[in-house]
Design a protein around this motif. Structure first.
Motif, PDB file in Angstrom:
ATOM      1  N   ALA A  98     -39.850 -55.370 129.375  1.00  0.00           N
ATOM      2  CA  ALA A  98     -39.866 -55.954 130.608  1.00  0.00           C
ATOM      3  C   ALA A  98     -40.166 -54.668 131.536  1.00  0.00           C
ATOM      4  CB  ALA A  98     -38.842 -56.621 131.037  1.00  0.00           C
ATOM      5  N   GLN A  99     -39.327 -53.575 131.434  1.00  0.00           N
ATOM      6  CA  GLN A  99     -39.358 -52.652 132.248  1.00  0.00           C
ATOM      7  C   GLN A  99     -40.810 -51.645 132.267  1.00  0.00           C
ATOM      8  OE1 GLN A  99     -35.928 -50.082 131.476  1.00  0.00           O
ATOM      9  NE2 GLN A  99     -34.702 -50.993 133.026  1.00  0.00           N
ATOM     10  N   LYS A 100     -41.276 -51.598 131.041  1.00  0.00           N
ATOM     11  CA  LYS A 100     -42.357 -50.852 130.549  1.00  0.00           C
ATOM     12  C   LYS A 100     -43.682 -51.537 131.160  1.00  0.00           C
ATOM     13  CE  LYS A 100     -45.341 -49.270 126.867  1.00  0.00           C
ATOM     14  NZ  LYS A 100     -45.625 -49.399 125.507  1.00  0.00           N
ATOM     15  N   TYR A 101     -43.733 -52.868 131.447  1.00  0.00           N
ATOM     16  CA  TYR A 101     -44.892 -53.410 131.901  1.00  0.00           C
ATOM     17  C   TYR A 101     -44.632 -54.114 133.347  1.00  0.00           C
ATOM     18  CZ  TYR A 101     -46.959 -53.033 127.458  1.00  0.00           C
ATOM     19  OH  TYR A 101     -47.489 -52.364 126.374  1.00  0.00           O
ATOM     20  N   GLY A 102     -43.554 -53.489 133.950  1.00  0.00           N
ATOM     21  CA  GLY A 102     -43.281 -53.884 135.419  1.00  0.00           C
ATOM     22  C   GLY A 102     -42.861 -55.487 135.669  1.00  0.00           C
ATOM     23  N   VAL A 103     -42.395 -56.052 134.575  1.00  0.00           N
ATOM     24  CA  VAL A 103     -42.025 -57.378 135.046  1.00  0.00           C
ATOM     25  C   VAL A 103     -40.412 -57.677 135.226  1.00  0.00           C
ATOM     26  CG1 VAL A 103     -41.795 -59.730 134.092  1.00  0.00           C
ATOM     27  CG2 VAL A 103     -43.705 -58.673 133.525  1.00  0.00           C
ATOM     28  N   LYS A 104     -39.851 -58.114 136.329  1.00  0.00           N
ATOM     29  CA  LYS A 104     -38.662 -57.821 136.819  1.00  0.00           C
ATOM     30  C   LYS A 104     -37.842 -59.085 135.724  1.00  0.00           C
ATOM     31  CE  LYS A 104     -39.087 -57.114 141.537  1.00  0.00           C
ATOM     32  NZ  LYS A 104     -40.243 -58.152 141.869  1.00  0.00           N
ATOM     33  N   SER A 105     -36.630 -58.544 135.544  1.00  0.00           N
ATOM     34  CA  SER A 105     -36.135 -59.302 134.755  1.00  0.00           C
ATOM     35  C   SER A 105     -35.632 -60.704 135.311  1.00  0.00           C
ATOM     36  CB  SER A 105     -34.696 -58.712 134.076  1.00  0.00           C
ATOM     37  OG  SER A 105     -33.817 -58.197 135.362  1.00  0.00           O
ATOM     38  N   ASN A 106     -35.508 -60.774 136.498  1.00  0.00           N
ATOM     39  CA  ASN A 106     -35.185 -62.318 137.105  1.00  0.00           C
ATOM     40  C   ASN A 106     -36.392 -62.975 137.057  1.00  0.00           C
ATOM     41  OD1 ASN A 106     -36.461 -61.161 139.234  1.00  0.00           O
ATOM     42  ND2 ASN A 106     -34.886 -61.283 140.608  1.00  0.00           N
ATOM     43  N   GLN A 107     -37.544 -62.587 136.507  1.00  0.00           N
ATOM     44  CA  GLN A 107     -38.613 -63.276 136.480  1.00  0.00           C
ATOM     45  C   GLN A 107     -38.765 -63.861 134.994  1.00  0.00           C
ATOM     46  OE1 GLN A 107     -41.627 -60.811 138.400  1.00  0.00           O
ATOM     47  NE2 GLN A 107     -41.896 -62.583 139.819  1.00  0.00           N
ATOM     48  N   ILE A 108     -37.731 -63.386 134.101  1.00  0.00           N
ATOM     49  CA  ILE A 108     -37.995 -63.870 132.661  1.00  0.00           C
ATOM     50  C   ILE A 108     -36.857 -65.096 132.305  1.00  0.00           C
ATOM     51  CG2 ILE A 108     -37.894 -63.017 130.341  1.00  0.00           C
ATOM     52  CD1 ILE A 108     -39.264 -60.638 131.251  1.00  0.00           C
ATOM     53  N   ILE A 109     -37.164 -65.919 131.870  1.00  0.00           N
ATOM     54  CA  ILE A 109     -36.065 -66.878 131.439  1.00  0.00           C
ATOM     55  C   ILE A 109     -36.121 -66.980 129.822  1.00  0.00           C
ATOM     56  CG2 ILE A 109     -35.527 -69.509 131.486  1.00  0.00           C
ATOM     57  CD1 ILE A 109     -37.087 -69.823 134.082  1.00  0.00           C
ATOM     58  N   LEU A 110     -35.013 -66.679 129.267  1.00  0.00           N
ATOM     59  CA  LEU A 110     -34.748 -66.795 127.850  1.00  0.00           C
ATOM     60  C   LEU A 110     -34.151 -68.150 127.607  1.00  0.00           C
ATOM     61  CD1 LEU A 110     -33.157 -63.041 127.690  1.00  0.00           C
ATOM     62  CD2 LEU A 110     -35.828 -63.817 127.332  1.00  0.00           C
ATOM     63  N   GLU A 111     -35.080 -68.835 126.695  1.00  0.00           N
ATOM     64  CA  GLU A 111     -34.751 -70.223 126.392  1.00  0.00           C
ATOM     65  C   GLU A 111     -33.973 -70.374 124.898  1.00  0.00           C
ATOM     66  OE1 GLU A 111     -37.562 -73.305 126.563  1.00  0.00           O
ATOM     67  OE2 GLU A 111     -38.294 -72.638 128.828  1.00  0.00           O
ATOM     68  N   VAL A 112     -32.770 -70.746 124.841  1.00  0.00           N
ATOM     69  CA  VAL A 112     -32.126 -71.013 123.716  1.00  0.00           C
ATOM     70  C   VAL A 112     -31.935 -72.551 123.501  1.00  0.00           C
ATOM     71  CG1 VAL A 112     -29.890 -70.618 122.361  1.00  0.00           C
ATOM     72  CG2 VAL A 112     -30.764 -68.787 123.945  1.00  0.00           C
ATOM     73  N   THR A 113     -31.910 -73.108 122.213  1.00  0.00           N
ATOM     74  CA  THR A 113     -31.836 -74.534 122.126  1.00  0.00           C
ATOM     75  C   THR A 113     -30.313 -74.879 122.254  1.00  0.00           C
ATOM     76  OG1 THR A 113     -31.855 -74.469 119.685  1.00  0.00           O
ATOM     77  CG2 THR A 113     -33.841 -74.825 120.639  1.00  0.00           C
ATOM     78  N   GLU A 114     -30.099 -76.061 122.492  1.00  0.00           N
ATOM     79  CA  GLU A 114     -28.775 -76.520 122.804  1.00  0.00           C
ATOM     80  C   GLU A 114     -28.086 -76.534 121.045  1.00  0.00           C
ATOM     81  OE1 GLU A 114     -27.893 -80.709 123.208  1.00  0.00           O
ATOM     82  OE2 GLU A 114     -25.985 -80.232 123.964  1.00  0.00           O
ATOM     83  N   THR A 115     -28.736 -76.938 120.451  1.00  0.00           N
ATOM     84  CA  THR A 115     -28.209 -76.797 119.091  1.00  0.00           C
ATOM     85  C   THR A 115     -27.557 -75.712 118.448  1.00  0.00           C
ATOM     86  OG1 THR A 115     -29.647 -78.709 118.893  1.00  0.00           O
ATOM     87  CG2 THR A 115     -28.710 -78.013 116.854  1.00  0.00           C
ATOM     88  N   GLN A 116     -28.717 -74.546 118.849  1.00  0.00           N
ATOM     89  CA  GLN A 116     -28.252 -73.280 118.446  1.00  0.00           C
ATOM     90  C   GLN A 116     -26.902 -72.820 119.204  1.00  0.00           C
ATOM     91  OE1 GLN A 116     -31.801 -70.564 118.129  1.00  0.00           O
ATOM     92  NE2 GLN A 116     -32.360 -71.602 116.235  1.00  0.00           N
ATOM     93  N   ALA A 117     -27.090 -73.018 120.723  1.00  0.00           N
ATOM     94  CA  ALA A 117     -26.082 -72.285 121.545  1.00  0.00           C
ATOM     95  C   ALA A 117     -24.778 -72.993 120.890  1.00  0.00           C
ATOM     96  CB  ALA A 117     -26.484 -72.745 123.203  1.00  0.00           C
ATOM     97  N   MET A 118     -24.501 -74.208 120.345  1.00  0.00           N
ATOM     98  CA  MET A 118     -23.120 -74.499 120.054  1.00  0.00           C
ATOM     99  C   MET A 118     -22.731 -73.800 118.857  1.00  0.00           C
ATOM    100  SD  MET A 118     -24.152 -78.737 120.115  1.00  0.00           S
ATOM    101  CE  MET A 118     -22.999 -78.861 118.819  1.00  0.00           C
ATOM    102  N   THR A 119     -23.302 -73.195 118.159  1.00  0.00           N
ATOM    103  CA  THR A 119     -22.774 -72.508 117.140  1.00  0.00           C
ATOM    104  C   THR A 119     -22.745 -70.979 117.385  1.00  0.00           C
ATOM    105  OG1 THR A 119     -25.042 -72.166 115.975  1.00  0.00           O
ATOM    106  CG2 THR A 119     -23.442 -74.337 115.335  1.00  0.00           C
ATOM    107  N   ILE A 120     -22.851 -70.595 118.728  1.00  0.00           N
ATOM    108  CA  ILE A 120     -23.086 -69.225 118.897  1.00  0.00           C
ATOM    109  C   ILE A 120     -21.856 -68.354 118.594  1.00  0.00           C
ATOM    110  CG2 ILE A 120     -21.882 -69.369 121.359  1.00  0.00           C
ATOM    111  CD1 ILE A 120     -24.541 -68.217 122.223  1.00  0.00           C
ATOM    112  N   ALA A 121     -22.203 -67.181 118.031  1.00  0.00           N
ATOM    113  CA  ALA A 121     -21.203 -66.254 117.509  1.00  0.00           C
ATOM    114  C   ALA A 121     -20.560 -65.500 118.680  1.00  0.00           C
ATOM    115  CB  ALA A 121     -21.777 -65.400 116.682  1.00  0.00           C
TER     116      ALA A 121
END
Ligand code: C2E
Ligand code: MG
Ligand code: MG
Length: 403
Positions: free
Chosen positions: A259-282
């Protein structure tokens, strides 16, 4: 000299060089200047995918080595071809008729069939019938999983296998503006055309190549978003991530560095995780998600409603956005239980101060309901389907609001 020049671009697919030359000459006489040629189906697929030009019409020979015309017809929509086809063949009339009905059964727009060599007037009449059509290319991708070797090839990015990015806009319900775009991965296989995510994401997770694959997709996505930003589009980028990837420090560092290298701000990136996977999160993943949030990346819980997670589980993860699964959105106006889950999810997200996205808005009725219930954003076929970059650029230019 031709009476008038035609703007349509034509791809001539024929293994017989003599025949290609004859047809090209006829097209030239008729005033068609944008002509590409390919000597079999595979070469044609590569051209459809890689050429800068978007072909409007394919003139297709049936009998060719490696991949014949009928096989090619089965694959063209998969590489985004939305134009029309003219069949050209030395085969007898019945063969041409069978090919015509096969093409129609695949929903292809066929202008007609001609015997070789093509008669100038008859070809002209067929070409005059061409009308640009808009067809859905986001659904109906073959679901046969790719092989592990193909996956490895593709991560390196060989010409016969590679991940491809499609983009689907997310619309602000209040303003009607496109504010964000989700990256949806596809797979380009020289043998089978464009494949959906079900054919390679689960495999990559299973054989331990998901981090490498996600890195590739993420890199391509960030580069694409930085290019869009340079042309003045202020869009947030949503990218799907398999939750276990977050347990690796190296993986998280990569997201930050790129993100830094290509000048995209982190607050312009949304990381999506599925609910099913999030439930079993370590615990390690939870810490990493916290770390990403502290670096100002946005976090989204995807396919919400399918995982039956509890409020207690949700509040521990610093999600900024909740995406309600399309199962509770599309048709919810007439389905009391879907509507109940939709309403509850919206209320929950509100209380947790999250942005609310309704996925799978396919009709005006769906739109009106989620609007009335207080969703912030919608994503769905009602506004746009996932599409490749070239198409997305046209889409953005033509966008004047959802209705
Ligand atoms: P998702 O992240 O929930 O993406 C939304 C899916 O719903 C997409 O399917 C999209 O094409 C489809 N969709 C959008 N609007 C509508 C609508 O109005 N009606 C219907 N019927 N469908 C709609 P797609 O592209 O096949 O992706 C399926 C799933 O594969 C994604 O679901 C995501 O979980 C996963 N996926 C896609 N790309 C990636 C990736 O790069 N990494 C990972 N880990 N998973 C990915
Ligand atoms: Mg998603
Ligand atoms: Mg989803």
């Amino acid at each position: 000299m031709p009476a008038n020049n035609h703007q349509q671009s034509i791809l001539l697919v024929d293994d017989d060089l003599y025949s290609v030359n004859v047809t090209a000459r006829v097209l030239d006489q008729l005033g068609y200047e944008k002509i590409g040629t390919a000597y079999n189906g595979k070469a044609a697929l590569q051209k459809l995918l890689n050429d800068d030009i978007t072909y409007d019409i394919i003139i297709l020979d049936l009998n060719m080595p490696e991949m014949n015309g009928v096989e090619l017809m089965g694959q063209v929509t998969g590489v985004g071809f939305k134009g029309s086809i003219i069949l050209l063949s030395g085969e007898d009339k019945r063969m041409l008729e069978t090919a015509l009905s096969l093409a129609k059964s695949q929903n292809l727009d066929v202008l007609g069939a001609l015997a070789k060599p093509p008669n100038c007037n008859m070809l002209s009449t067929l070409l005059d019938n061409f009308k640009p059509v808009s067809k859905d290319i986001s659904i109906g991708f073959p679901q046969i999983p790719i092989a592990v070797e193909e996956l490895k090839d593709g991560i390196i990015g060989t010409s016969s296998n590679q991940p491809l990015l499609f983009f689907q806009p997310k619309i602000n319900m209040k303003t009607g503006e496109i504010v964000s775009v989700e990256t949806l991965a596809r797979w380009w296989s020289a043998d089978r055309g464009v494949l959906g995510p079900g054919t390679f994401i689960p495999l990559a997770e299973e054989v331990g190549l998901i981090d490498e694959l996600t890195n590739e997709i993420y890199l391509k996505a960030v580069i694409q978003f930085s290019e869009w930003a340079q042309q003045g589009w202020n869009l947030t980028a949503s990218i799907n991530i398999s939750v276990n990837s977050f347990s690796k420090r190296k993986f998280c560092d990569y997201l930050v560095d790129i993100a830094q290298k290509y000048g995209v701000k982190s607050n312009q990136i949304i990381l999506e995780v599925t609910e099913t996977q999030a439930m079993t999160i370590a615990v390690a993943c939870l810490e990493a998600l916290m770390g990403m949030r502290l670096k100002r990346f946005c976090l989204s819980i995807d396919d919400f409603g399918t995982g039956n997670s509890s409020l207690a589980q949700l509040k521990d993860i610093p999600f900024t956005e909740l995406k309600i699964d399309r199962a509770f959105v599309n048709g919810a106006a007439t389905d009391a239980s879907a509507r109940a889950i939709l309403e509850t999810s919206i209320n929950l997200a509100r209380k947790l101060n999250m942005d609310i996205v309704a996925e799978g808005v396919e009709t005006k009725e769906d739109w009106d309901l989620v609007d009335q219930l207080g969703c912030d954003y919608v994503q769905g076929f009602y506004c746009a389907k996932p599409m490749p970059n070239e198409e997305f650029v046209h889409f953005m230019d033509g966008w004047s609001g959802p209705h």
